[in-house]
Scaffold this active site. Structure first.
Site, PDB file in Angstrom:
ATOM      1  N   SER A 134       0.864  -1.176   0.000  1.00 27.44           N
ATOM      2  CA  SER A 134       0.000   0.000   0.000  1.00 27.44           C
ATOM      3  C   SER A 134       0.897   1.220   0.000  1.00 27.44           C
ATOM      4  O   SER A 134       2.070   1.140   0.407  1.00 27.44           O
ATOM      5  CB  SER A 134      -0.877   0.003   1.260  1.00 27.44           C
ATOM      6  N   TYR A 147      -2.774  -1.586  10.445  1.00 22.95           N
ATOM      7  CA  TYR A 147      -2.641  -1.722   8.991  1.00 22.95           C
ATOM      8  C   TYR A 147      -1.299  -1.179   8.517  1.00 22.95           C
ATOM      9  O   TYR A 147      -0.574  -1.836   7.757  1.00 22.95           O
ATOM     10  CB  TYR A 147      -3.796  -0.984   8.318  1.00 22.95           C
TER      11      TYR A 147
END
Length: 252
Positions: A134, A147
């Protein structure tokens, strides 16, 4: 990539589905893994893949996934570590069980899946591991401690595995997209609005696209196209890299 065997985690929807569909179109034998058996089976049937239900927070199920894929098709040549989820809350309210689950699914599971697929790739002298990280593997945002920590860890795992795999013809890379138009992102909008105290329509413009030079959500197919290139022989000298599809976010 004709007849290469690919395992795609989180393959029932979003980026995973787009990647699986792309690899099938290129002649790969694709195994989709997902926690959701209903959507996983439906996707596999629709695109011409196999489906294996797996809870990747369970180490034994990670081992079993690779073993079952190899039993189906003889080996695992391409591994796409894509499965993930998010929990959004301030650090002082972040549940410890959610932290453990996020790290388990998004960092420990990729390590285990690589570990179990590695001997088959070494034996063939060819392998591709592509970790869907990401933009948050490179930068941080508030309220996503688990995350972001997991995704930063994936970059370290990618680099280490690339160094170990080079002599065996195994490449290991990470793709770091910004916000992609997926069910995961759509589900975040309400959470972000609640946590930040802003209307939902402001989340996309003021949060998701705030740092992007190109003001649009990324399509899953854009990520799938880069996966296909990294899995090809044309990318045989690219390893240990973290490639961004971030609409200019990290150019600042």
């Amino acid at each position: 990539m004709q007849n290469k065997v690919a395992v795609v985690t989180g393959g029932a929807s979003g980026i995973g589905r787009a990647v699986a569909e792309k690899l099938v179109s290129l002649g790969c034998k694709v195994v989709i893994a997902d926690f959701n058996s209903q959507s996983g089976n439906a996707t596999a049937t629709q695109i011409g893949a196999n489906f294996i239900q797996a809870d990747l927070s369970d180490a034994e199920q990670c081992r079993s996934l690779i073993a079952q894929a190899a039993q189906l098709h003889g080996s695992v040549d391409i591994l796409i570590n894509n499965a993930g989820f998010q929990h959004i809350s301030p650090i002082e309210e972040f549940p410890v069980e959610q932290w453990n689950k996020l790290i388990g699914v998004m960092l420990t599971a990729p390590f285990l899946l690589i570990r179990y697929a590695w001997p088959m790739m070494k034996q063939k002298g060819w392998g591709r591991v592509i970790n869907i990280a990401s933009v948050h593997a490179m930068v941080a945002s508030p309220f996503k401690a688990g995350y972001i920590s997991a995704k930063h860890g994936v970059i370290g795992l990618t680099k280490t595995a690339a160094l170990e795999g080079g002599e065996f013809g195994i490449t290991v890379n990470a793709i770091c997209p910004a916000y992609v138009r997926t069910p995961l992102v759509e589900n975040q909008i309400a959470d972000q609005a609640r946590t930040r105290g802003i209307p939902e329509d402001q989340v996309v413009t003021d949060v998701m696209l705030k740092n992007a030079a190109i003001k649009k959500l990324i399509e899953p197919e854009e990520v799938a196209d880069l996966v296909a290139f990294l899995a090809s022989n044309q990318a045989s000298s690219i390893t240990g890299s973290s490639l961004t599809i971030d609409s200019g976010w990290t150019a600042q």
